[in-house]
Design a protein around this motif. Structure first.
Motif, PDB file in Angstrom:
ATOM      1  N   ASN A 286       0.819  -1.203   0.000  1.00 37.03           N
ATOM      2  CA  ASN A 286       0.000   0.000   0.000  1.00 37.03           C
ATOM      3  C   ASN A 286       0.862   1.266   0.000  1.00 37.03           C
ATOM      4  O   ASN A 286       1.882   1.336   0.687  1.00 37.03           O
TER       5      ASN A 286
ATOM      6  N   PRO B 180       1.183  12.157  16.727  1.00 34.36           N
ATOM      7  CA  PRO B 180       0.182  12.275  15.665  1.00 34.36           C
ATOM      8  C   PRO B 180       0.647  13.283  14.614  1.00 34.36           C
ATOM      9  O   PRO B 180       1.370  14.220  14.947  1.00 34.36           O
ATOM     10  N   VAL B 181       0.247  13.092  13.364  1.00 35.75           N
ATOM     11  CA  VAL B 181       0.529  14.078  12.329  1.00 35.75           C
ATOM     12  C   VAL B 181      -0.328  15.322  12.642  1.00 35.75           C
ATOM     13  O   VAL B 181      -1.549  15.218  12.722  1.00 35.75           O
TER      14      VAL B 181
ATOM     15  N   LEU C 125      -1.803  17.683  11.337  1.00 38.39           N
ATOM     16  CA  LEU C 125      -2.533  18.347  10.261  1.00 38.39           C
ATOM     17  C   LEU C 125      -4.011  18.408  10.630  1.00 38.39           C
ATOM     18  O   LEU C 125      -4.621  17.380  10.940  1.00 38.39           O
TER      19      LEU C 125
ATOM     20  N   HIS D 287      -2.518   9.012   4.680  1.00 35.90           N
ATOM     21  CA  HIS D 287      -2.500   8.595   6.087  1.00 35.90           C
ATOM     22  C   HIS D 287      -3.892   8.149   6.538  1.00 35.90           C
ATOM     23  O   HIS D 287      -4.855   8.908   6.449  1.00 35.90           O
ATOM     24  N   PRO D 288      -4.008   6.917   7.034  1.00 35.59           N
ATOM     25  CA  PRO D 288      -5.324   6.419   7.450  1.00 35.59           C
ATOM     26  C   PRO D 288      -6.036   7.357   8.423  1.00 35.59           C
ATOM     27  O   PRO D 288      -7.232   7.601   8.303  1.00 35.59           O
ATOM     28  N   GLY D 289      -5.299   7.882   9.387  1.00 30.31           N
ATOM     29  CA  GLY D 289      -5.908   8.745  10.389  1.00 30.31           C
ATOM     30  C   GLY D 289      -6.406  10.055   9.800  1.00 30.31           C
ATOM     31  O   GLY D 289      -7.439  10.595  10.221  1.00 30.31           O
TER      32      GLY D 289
ATOM     33  N   ASP E  39      -9.529   9.559   7.769  1.00 28.20           N
ATOM     34  CA  ASP E  39     -10.608   9.471   8.750  1.00 28.20           C
ATOM     35  C   ASP E  39     -10.986  10.849   9.283  1.00 28.20           C
ATOM     36  O   ASP E  39     -12.173  11.195   9.350  1.00 28.20           O
ATOM     37  N   GLN E  40     -10.012  11.657   9.647  1.00 25.83           N
ATOM     38  CA  GLN E  40     -10.302  12.966  10.226  1.00 25.83           C
ATOM     39  C   GLN E  40     -11.183  13.829   9.320  1.00 25.83           C
ATOM     40  O   GLN E  40     -12.062  14.538   9.785  1.00 25.83           O
ATOM     41  N   PHE E  41     -10.873  13.775   8.026  1.00 27.43           N
ATOM     42  CA  PHE E  41     -11.576  14.669   7.103  1.00 27.43           C
ATOM     43  C   PHE E  41     -12.888  14.076   6.593  1.00 27.43           C
ATOM     44  O   PHE E  41     -13.604  14.711   5.822  1.00 27.43           O
TER      45      PHE E  41
ATOM     46  N   ASP F 261      -5.764   2.370   0.808  1.00 27.08           N
ATOM     47  CA  ASP F 261      -5.710   3.376   1.879  1.00 27.08           C
ATOM     48  C   ASP F 261      -7.030   4.135   1.949  1.00 27.08           C
ATOM     49  O   ASP F 261      -7.554   4.386   3.026  1.00 27.08           O
TER      50      ASP F 261
ATOM     51  N   ARG G 246     -10.313   1.782   2.567  1.00 26.30           N
ATOM     52  CA  ARG G 246     -10.414   1.288   3.918  1.00 26.30           C
ATOM     53  C   ARG G 246     -10.748   2.377   4.929  1.00 26.30           C
ATOM     54  O   ARG G 246     -11.439   2.130   5.912  1.00 26.30           O
TER      55      ARG G 246
END
Lengths: 492, 492
Positions: free
Chosen positions: A114, A193-194, A196, A348-350, A353-355, A391, A394
């Protein structure tokens, strides 16, 4: 370091800073061990190194290289270098006809990972011993370079590699620096954590840092990217786009998550490009439309031009030659709305998700129960790598798989069972073809099958699929199947 | 609010705070619409509501409920309520014999999703219309409750539901509050990063907040969890544990990521419990051993007792009855090292990535090319849900699939092709059976097959698998297969 200070003072206006080891491509290639692991820049078929791969391809040495990149690269690597028989092992994405043939012939050992995580896998995960990074740049100094048209996993590759070659490309504009936001996470387990919080936020630098002791040589070139070519949208593409717009319209009304803004991602390709282009026909109301994806294609430039798109974040400008010219002539304007990030941030998976991203990706085929095959025909013949599609499939809040219902006239892309699964039945929420929309959220496998056949299959194949489902559903299984019969569908 | 202030002043010492609507289970059950969507607490077979499900099961009404949870729940839901025919639709994890049969008979429509994201899917993703949440608590006030032995996706479910019932369980100790760290991310797209930087960090509260207007009733009970039972470790379990230790020893030397600490996760089950227990035999040197997973099983308590484990983060204490007693009698001591989090934090892809987790999960079977089936025998018969295994398999720095090479004497768990894929060939790095270790990082599919057959297959089946591989490898495909022949392996 003087260079770092210079970088902090404003845009870089010269391409070479300091006393750097300028070498020709042959010298650089000769320095690379015959069995070296070479990590290259390049993503979306742009921003990859050209001269050193070509010199390696011309080499009379018996090379058995391991070539690692994070996304699509151009013909210099995936045609010339492969044709020269110089590549023994290859990660990760690829899609050229020559690389595909060599992979299916198993002349090249291909391992497909991935896009979000191959940087970590190379740097920390024990996937390879990283010998040398070869990257394209628009400017380079002692301990830094500015990447060109893509970032991909370049920062991770450069940190992982023992040695570094920089290809300084004079035909890639220096102004590309305005697009880049290079953030580097620390090594696990002390990685925070990133930080952003907005898709157009900037949390890094315009350049990639490196240990100056790693730099073996700088090779100059003015060779252009072998950019994407997209076909004009077909009637099917337009019908898929219309169905997608219809779904998005309903979806925006459904959830308060989309009240103020919609965050979208599109997979690469002619269909993806058409879908991006056709988004302009959709009435988003007062909502901000934001792109948080891995690739920016020509279709998005249109939306930026008309003000329909608030901003776009990606790891590569996967443009046509025409699109690239358009970008290069207006970089400063586009840089107000476009940010290029390393692939471990873009994908980035997180962050996906955040957006609350609505991800739209294509596939080779889907099965009636919602499993998706995006890489191997018949479960065995490789067509391309999985790239970053997993990515997004999922981690998106809503994952859409969009594809034509047929390939040519004889092949249904909706099948009873797919014999290679890149995205599982747990991942995809909605299927869209030119026939319609199958929203399978909350559905059991058999319910999914009913919706996918009814709304997405081509009328030429729907009866046969329905017959399969009816017959197998006589048995008491959660996901009823008759594998030999499903195999016949694929010509086994 | 007074209750909130009280909460801030120290541990909660009373179970009921304020003027709450105490009702009996029958009254609560009667309030639930016949076709309601009921979101329940429960994960790892503990911390789920008991009285209201039982009352619903006893109801003479014709119920067609949609029952949603994020992890395993006990018999009151997955046996009694299912047997009563009251459940029409069911998400997400399940593994009871009765629920399994109803799912395979397709009397219950089951949709299987990943533990990390089902909260978002319910709250924002359009999966269901969330009518009523039914949660177990050890204390409750006006606008807050303290969960019991698991968290799972309870906070998301409570936020998503229109109404709330709390089951106040007097046999679950109040001291469980010391374990909880309830962090709530904002709604996308304005969701920031989860600000957790250490596995034992605390970033939230010991209680779950809710809109007091949602609370319809509090039902009191002293009914115990129907906890897990694990078999004693078998010889195969011990051999797998030994092979895993051998791999971990090599891996710790390989990468500086593991110089100071190793972050581990184990899947649930008898094997997982045995692997946790046997970890004590491994010499970790000066390294901190940290557990960052979804479930804490008895084996981990042993390691905490001996000081071999620095700390443990999870979303549930999936203990045996014995383990639960041990926990309850020593909660304060264990609370120094154990943190329970909501499943969207415990299983968060970005956090699994941050800590560089080595994830160890089991499966029903693996195929020679590295695809993993953890839910459906023969591609069709459901055994259990996917749970959080995909969260860890996908996002761990190193993903290990550990399983016995055979089931009984006649069934190989290494097969030519698996006809249900929960974890793709892109996800798993290492396979471990009682036979050995196949490290497939950087391998092409055929190379993976060679290693998996050589190191992981049982000697009774290895020749047949090798013969399959040799025969199909005569054709020029990336992942050579003969699907009808592979189907015969499964009795098709």
């Amino acid at each position: 370091m003087t260079d770092q200070l210079l970088l902090g003072e404003g845009p870089v206006t010269e391409r070479i800073h300091g006393d750097l080891p300028l070498v020709d491509a042959e010298t650089a290639a000769a320095h690379v061990d015959a069995d070296a692991t070479v990590l290259t820049s390049g993503f979306g078929s742009v921003g990859y190194p050209k001269e050193i791969p070509l010199a390696l391809a011309r080499s009379i040495r018996d090379l058995q290289l391991t070539v690692v990149n994070s996304g699509n690269v151009g013909e210099e690597i995936d045609v010339d270098l492969i044709k020269a028989g110089a590549v023994e092992r290859r990660f990760s994405y690829q899609s050229s006809r020559v690389a595909r043939a060599a992979t299916n012939e198993r002349e090249v050992a291909f391992s497909d990972r991935n896009a979000s995580s191959i940087g970590d896998e190379v740097q920390y995960g024990g996937m390879v011993d990283a010998d040398v990074a070869v990257v394209e740049a628009v400017a380079v100094g002692e301990g830094w370079f500015i990447p060109s048209t893509s970032l991909g996993q370049v920062p991770a590759f450069v940190e992982a590699a023992d040695e570094l070659f920089v290809e300084l490309n004079h035909c890639q504009p220096l102004e590309l620096q305005a697009l880049h936001d290079v953030y580097r996470p620390d090594a696990p387990p002390n990685r925070g954590p990133v930080p952003l919080t907005e898709p157009d936020g900037r949390i890094g630098e315009s350049y990639v840092s490196f240990d100056p002791a790693k730099l073996v040589g700088v090779v100059e070139t003015d060779r252009e990217d072998s950019t994407y070519t997209f076909r004009d949208p077909t009637d099917d593409d337009l019908a898929i786009a219309a169905n997608l717009r219809s779904f998005l319209t309903t979806e925006m009304e459904r959830s308060p998550v989309f009240d103020d803004a919609v965050h979208l991602q599109f997979g690469v390709g002619s269909l993806g490009n058409a879908l991006m282009g056709e988004l302009q026909e959709l009435d988003f109301g007062d909502r901000d439309v934001v792109y948080y994806g891995e690739l920016i294609q020509d279709g998005l430039l249109d939306m930026l031009d008309t003000g329909g798109l608030e901003c776009a974040s990606a790891t590569s400008m996967a443009l046509t030659a025409e699109g690239q010219t358009r970008l290069f002539e207006n970089i400063e304007r586009y840089a107000e709305d476009i940010v290029l990030r390393p692939a471990d941030v873009a994908n980035h998976p997180g962050l996906i998700d955040q957006f609350g991203v609505v991800g739209v990706n294509s596939a080779i085929e889907v099965d009636i129960y919602g499993n998706v095959n995006s890489t191997h025909i018949g479960g065995r013949r490789m067509i391309n790598g999985v790239g970053g599609s997993a990515d997004y499939n999922r981690n998106s809040l809503v994952s859409v798989c969009a594809l034509p219902s047929v390939h040519g006239e004889d092949v249904s892309r909706v099948v009873p069972m797919t014999f290679h699964v890149d995205h599982t039945e747990h991942d995809i929420d909605v299927f869209v073809t030119e026939q319609g929309v199958a929203d399978v959220r909350g559905c059991s496998p058999v319910e999914r099958a009913e919706r996918i056949i009814e709304h997405c299959a081509h009328p030429d194949f729907a009866p046969k699929l329905r017959s399969y489902l009816n017959d197998v559903a006589e048995d008491a299984y959660h996901i009823p199947h008759d594998v030999p019969r499903a195999a016949k569908w694929h010509g086994y």
